[in-house]
Design an enzyme around this catalytic site. Structure first.
Site, mmCIF file in Angstrom:
data_model
loop_
_atom_site.group_PDB
_atom_site.id
_atom_site.type_symbol
_atom_site.label_atom_id
_atom_site.label_comp_id
_atom_site.label_asym_id
_atom_site.label_seq_id
_atom_site.Cartn_x
_atom_site.Cartn_y
_atom_site.Cartn_z
ATOM 1 N N ARG A 1 0.619 -0.932 0.126
ATOM 2 C CA ARG A 1 0.343 -0.040 -0.242
ATOM 3 C C ARG A 1 1.542 1.226 0.147
ATOM 4 N NH1 ARG A 1 -3.337 -3.816 -0.471
ATOM 5 N NH2 ARG A 1 -5.395 -3.797 0.322
ATOM 6 N N SER B 1 -9.853 -0.696 4.105
ATOM 7 C CA SER B 1 -9.599 -0.881 4.764
ATOM 8 C C SER B 1 -8.892 0.874 5.354
ATOM 9 C CB SER B 1 -7.908 -1.447 4.069
ATOM 10 O OG SER B 1 -8.565 -3.088 4.442
ATOM 11 N N GLU C 1 -4.101 3.703 6.309
ATOM 12 C CA GLU C 1 -3.791 3.441 5.331
ATOM 13 C C GLU C 1 -3.951 4.159 4.801
ATOM 14 O OE1 GLU C 1 -5.530 0.072 3.440
ATOM 15 O OE2 GLU C 1 -5.755 0.812 2.002
HETATM 16 N N1 EPU Z 1 -11.558 -10.444 10.733
HETATM 17 C C1 EPU Z 1 -11.558 -10.704 12.132
HETATM 18 N N2 EPU Z 1 -12.500 -9.599 12.260
HETATM 19 C C2 EPU Z 1 -12.587 -8.903 11.036
HETATM 20 C C3 EPU Z 1 -11.832 -8.396 10.147
HETATM 21 C C4 EPU Z 1 -11.137 -9.486 10.143
HETATM 22 O O1 EPU Z 1 -11.553 -11.284 12.888
HETATM 23 O O2 EPU Z 1 -13.812 -7.506 11.710
HETATM 24 C C5 EPU Z 1 -9.576 -11.644 10.064
HETATM 25 C C6 EPU Z 1 -11.032 -12.282 9.303
HETATM 26 O O3 EPU Z 1 -11.240 -13.563 9.554
HETATM 27 C C7 EPU Z 1 -9.632 -12.702 8.300
HETATM 28 C C8 EPU Z 1 -8.952 -11.273 8.446
HETATM 29 O O4 EPU Z 1 -8.884 -11.018 9.963
HETATM 30 O O5 EPU Z 1 -9.293 -13.731 8.773
HETATM 31 C C9 EPU Z 1 -7.877 -10.827 7.559
HETATM 32 O O6 EPU Z 1 -9.097 -10.073 6.915
HETATM 33 P P1 EPU Z 1 -9.417 -10.232 4.884
HETATM 34 O O7 EPU Z 1 -8.839 -11.510 4.614
HETATM 35 O O8 EPU Z 1 -11.143 -9.974 5.394
HETATM 36 O O9 EPU Z 1 -8.864 -9.305 4.316
HETATM 37 P P2 EPU Z 1 -7.578 -7.828 5.310
HETATM 38 O O10 EPU Z 1 -6.588 -8.178 5.612
HETATM 39 O O11 EPU Z 1 -8.835 -7.749 6.476
HETATM 40 C C10 EPU Z 1 -6.682 -6.621 3.165
HETATM 41 C C11 EPU Z 1 -7.100 -5.765 2.428
HETATM 42 C C12 EPU Z 1 -7.876 -5.493 1.605
HETATM 43 C C13 EPU Z 1 -8.087 -6.258 0.151
HETATM 44 C C14 EPU Z 1 -8.429 -7.789 1.332
HETATM 45 C C15 EPU Z 1 -8.547 -8.667 -0.002
HETATM 46 C C16 EPU Z 1 -5.008 -4.226 3.776
HETATM 47 C C17 EPU Z 1 -4.802 -3.083 4.527
HETATM 48 N N3 EPU Z 1 -6.680 -4.950 3.513
HETATM 49 O O12 EPU Z 1 -7.755 -6.907 4.421
HETATM 50 O O13 EPU Z 1 -7.677 -4.428 1.055
HETATM 51 O O14 EPU Z 1 -9.112 -6.646 -0.250
HETATM 52 O O15 EPU Z 1 -7.693 -7.583 1.928
HETATM 53 O O16 EPU Z 1 -7.081 -9.735 -0.637
HETATM 54 O O17 EPU Z 1 -4.465 -4.855 3.574
HETATM 55 C C18 EPU Z 1 -7.728 -1.905 1.112
HETATM 56 O O18 EPU Z 1 -6.744 -1.743 1.726
HETATM 57 O O19 EPU Z 1 -8.909 -0.849 1.660
HETATM 58 C C19 EPU Z 1 -8.355 -3.184 1.033
HETATM 59 C C20 EPU Z 1 -9.847 -3.671 1.540
#
Ligand code: EPU
Length: 338
Positions: A164, A238, A334
Site C-alpha cells: 500500500r 481498510s 492506510e
Molecule cells: N478479521 C476478524 N474480524 C474482523 C475483520 C477481519 O477476525 O472484523 C479476520 C478475518 O476473519 C481474516 C483476517 O482477519 O481471517 C483478515 O481479514 P480479510 O481477509 O478480510 O483481509 P484484511 O486483512 O482485512 C486485506 C486488505 C484489503 C483486501 C483484503 C483481501 C489491507 C489493509 N487490507 O484486508 O484491502 O481487500 O485483504 O485481499 O491490506 C483496502 O486496502 O482498502 C482493502 C480493502
C-alpha cells in the site's frame, strides 16, 4: 481548463466528509496540467491531486489548488506473445476498467475487481486484494511534473511499490500528476486463487479451474459480503494497514491470544490481520459521533450519516490506543489524512 472556486468536496470523497476546496481545476490531459503550472497565480500555489477520493480522510477545508484528474480513455496499446499491454486514463473508474479488460478478452486484473477509486489512484497506494497487487500487473505510467510541467514516463523501479505504498506517497507526493497508467497482463493467463476466501469459493462450487470471469464474480461476491458499498455507506476501504511484526513479537501475541490471525512473509517477518486485532478489542459496531466501525469488518470505518473528519480521526485514535494497550502494536492509517 476550468477553474472553480469554493467547491464542496463532499461528493468527491467516498467517505462523504465535508470540506471545501478554495480552488479546484479539472484536468483532462497533460496540456491542462501544463496550463496550471504556467498559470501566473496557480503555478506557484501548493497543489493537491485528487483522484476518485476513495483513499482520503478530509479533516479541513483545502487552501491548496485541488487538481481533479479527469483524464479518460481505455485502449489496447500492444499485443505481445507474452502479454497484453493495456492503457487507461487516470480519471477512469477502476472497477469499470477491470470489467472492460475482461469483456475484451484480456484477463489478469480480475482479483482487483470492485476496488473503489480511479485508475490514476491505483499506483499511488499499490492497490491489492485476493493475492494480486497492482505492481504484479504494472507496465508504466505517464505523469506530469508539477514544478516543470514536463511529461514523463515512469517504470516500476521509479514507482518504488511497497505494501500500500509507492513513491507517490513520498518524494513525488503532490509533485506529479499521474495522467495514464499501462498494465502488462501476462499470457497465458493463470488464475490466482490461493487466497483463503477464494479457495473456499473453489471448494463450495466444485470449480477447480475457474475462468477469469468466474474469479471476477467470486471476488465481487466476497467483497460485497463483507465490505460496505461506498455509494450506500461512506467509507475508505481498510482504514489501517496490516501491521508487520517480528517473529518474536508474533510469538508473544500468540502466547497471549492463540487465535490471532497472521501471515508469514517471504522475508521472515509476519503480517498480522489488523481487522482481527481491532475486533478482539471489541470495536465492531462502535461509534464516535457519526463515525463508526463497520459491523461486518472491523478494519473499515464508516460514515453513519453526517460524520466530519475530526470524528473519524477521534475514533481512529481511540482504536489505535486500545490496540496498542492490549497488543503493543501501533496501527498505521492506510488512507491519506488531510
Ligand atoms: N478479521 C476478524 N474480524 C474482523 C475483520 C477481519 O477476525 O472484523 C479476520 C478475518 O476473519 C481474516 C483476517 O482477519 O481471517 C483478515 O481479514 P480479510 O481477509 O478480510 O483481509 P484484511 O486483512 O482485512 C486485506 C486488505 C484489503 C483486501 C483484503 C483481501 C489491507 C489493509 N487490507 O484486508 O484491502 O481487500 O485483504 O485481499 O491490506 C483496502 O486496502 O482498502 C482493502 C480493502
Amino acid at each position: 481548463m476550468q477553474i472553480e472556486s469554493g467547491v464542496s468536496l463532499k461528493p468527491y470523497n467516498t467517505f462523504g466528509l465535508p470540506a471545501v476546496a478554495q480552488t479546484l481545476v479539472r484536468v483532462a490531459g497533460d496540456a491542462d496540467v501544463r496550463r496550471v503550472v504556467d498559470h501566473p497565480t496557480l503555478g506557484r500555489a501548493p497543489k493537491f491531486v485528487l483522484g476518485g477520493g476513495s483513499n482520503i480522510i478530509l479533516t479541513r477545508d483545502m487552501p491548496q489548488v485541488v487538481l481533479k484528474v479527469e483524464v479518460r480513455g481505455m485502449r489496447l496499446v500492444e499485443e505481445r506473445a507474452v502479454a497484453w499491454i493495456v492503457e487507461a486514463g487516470a480519471g477512469e473508474n477502476w472497477h469499470e476498467f477491470v470489467a472492460w479488460t475482461l469483456a475484451q478478452g484480456w484477463p489478469g486484473l480480475e482479483n482487483l475487481a470492485l476496488i473503489p477509486g480511479t485508475v490514476g489512484a491505483a499506483p499511488v497506494q499499490n492497490i491489492g486484494a485476493y493475492g494480486v497487487e497492482l505492481q504484479d500487473r504494472f507496465d508504466s505510467l505517464d505523469a506530469v511534473d508539477l514544478l516543470t510541467g514536463r511529461s514523463v514516463v515512469l517504470g516500476a523501479e521509479i514507482c518504488a511499490f511497497g505494501y500500500r505504498d509507492s513513491v507517490f506517497k513520498h518524494s513525488l507526493h503532490h509533485r506529479s500528476v499521474i495522467t495514464r497508467v499501462r498494465f502488462r497482463l501476462p499470457k497465458p493467463w493463470r488464475p490466482v486463487v490461493g487466497y483463503l476466501d477464494l479457495e473456499r469459493k473453489r471448494a463450495e462450487t466444485g470449480i477447480d479451474a475457474p475462468s477469469a470471469q468466474q474469479v471476477f464474480d467470486w471476488v465481487c461476491a466476497i467483497r460485497r459480503a463483507k465490505l460496505p458499498d461506498p455509494a450506500v455507506i461512506g467509507n475508505a476501504g481498510s482504514f489501517f494497514k496490516n501491521p508487520i511484526v517480528s517473529p518474536e513479537q508474533c510469538r508473544d501475541i500468540i502466547g497471549r491470544d492463540p487465535e490471532v490471525v497472521y501471515y508469514p512473509l517471504p522475508d521472515g517477518s509476519i503480517k498480522l490481520a489488523a481487522g482481527w486485532l481491532i475486533d478482539a478489542c471489541g470495536w465492531k459496531g462502535k461509534t464516535v459521533g457519526q463515525a463508526g466501525v463497520y459491523e461486518k469488518q472491523a478494519l473499515v470505518l464508516v460514515n453513519r450519516g453526517d460524520a466530519i473528519g475530526s470524528e473519524v480521526m477521534t475514533l481512529a485514535r481511540a482504536i489505535q490506543e486500545s490496540v496498542y494497550g492490549r497488543f503493543g502494536i501501533r496501527l498505521e492509517p492506510e488512507p491519506v489524512v488531510v
